[in-house]
Design an enzyme around this catalytic site. Sequence first.
Site, PDB file in Angstrom:
ATOM      1  CD  GLU A 193       7.669  -0.263   8.097  1.00 54.97           C
ATOM      2  OE1 GLU A 193       6.775  -1.024   7.661  1.00 54.97           O
ATOM      3  OE2 GLU A 193       7.876   0.879   7.643  1.00 54.97           O
ATOM      4  CG  ASP A 217       0.409  -3.984   2.185  1.00 55.29           C
ATOM      5  OD1 ASP A 217       0.269  -4.759   3.146  1.00 55.29           O
ATOM      6  OD2 ASP A 217       1.197  -3.018   2.184  1.00 55.29           O
ATOM      7  CG  ASP A 226      -0.362   0.008   2.531  1.00 55.09           C
ATOM      8  OD1 ASP A 226       0.886  -0.130   2.616  1.00 55.09           O
ATOM      9  OD2 ASP A 226      -1.092   0.152   3.528  1.00 55.09           O
TER      10      ASP A 226
END
Length: 290
Positions: A189, A91, A52
């Site tokens: 992340e 995503d 995304d």
Amino acid sequence: MSQNSETPIERITIPTLLRWKREGRRSVMTTAYDAVTAHIADRVADIILVGDSVGNVCLGFENTLSVSVAMMNHHLEAVARTRPRALLVADMPYLSFHVSREEAIRNAGGFLQRGADAVKLEGGAKRAEIVRALVDCEIPVMGHLGLTPQSVNVMGGFKVQGRTADDALRLLEDAQRLQEAGCFALVLEGIPAELAARATEFLTIPTIGIGAGPDCSGQVLVLHDVLGLTEGRRPKFVRAYADGFHVLKEALSRWAADVRNGAFPASEESYRLPEDLGDTIANWTPSNPT
Ligand code: KIV
């Protein structure tokens, strides 16, 4: 088997990635949003993510929150048409799995019908139920923990996560819950390297790090970042391997200069009429306006 030294032709599957985790072999994931980037990525990567991040990388949005399922479908279809050998992951954008289980299944199933091999969704233990529901419908799910861009407003910006004891332990707990719920891999992340290493050590599924240090099972970076196509300040975890923006701009400006000075197109870049038609068009005169 390989086409050349960098392109194995075998399709990468989820069992392949789980085997690599057991063997300690690192996997490479990058993004693609169209056929051009998919062809490049597929020569190199094991996993292609239609992220995304298309929102901020390609569509000019400030963050990923404005990306819709329709936008994702459009980009996923372009990538899927290239029939990559890499595992193709789509995503789940913001609001595509938050409203109801039914909507989540329909949106994720729609991605599989458009050629994705799996979906990725952001969030920890509170998403375990949705993950279970998708896996129950034969939809493989990659989780995403830590600095999850769809939570930008809750985090108060794009900030490294898991730096307090509570946050670090919650992330490990979340990772365990997502694995139990059936995720086949987790993106980690923007978290400290030690925390990512600990998660990678106890999980049996692979971790794919981005700003999470060197000890994950694999790494992901946005393709445009690796190629240096994105202008402006880059996060600390990005290493650009080319100055793509300037290389491409330089090529384009040489073409523009050739157009302006008449050097493009050359004779060999032009089509010609058969010789005997030369007189035919030379002798033609415009008719009087009616
Ligand atoms: O959307 C995206 O590109 C991502 C990766 C950076 C992991 O989620």
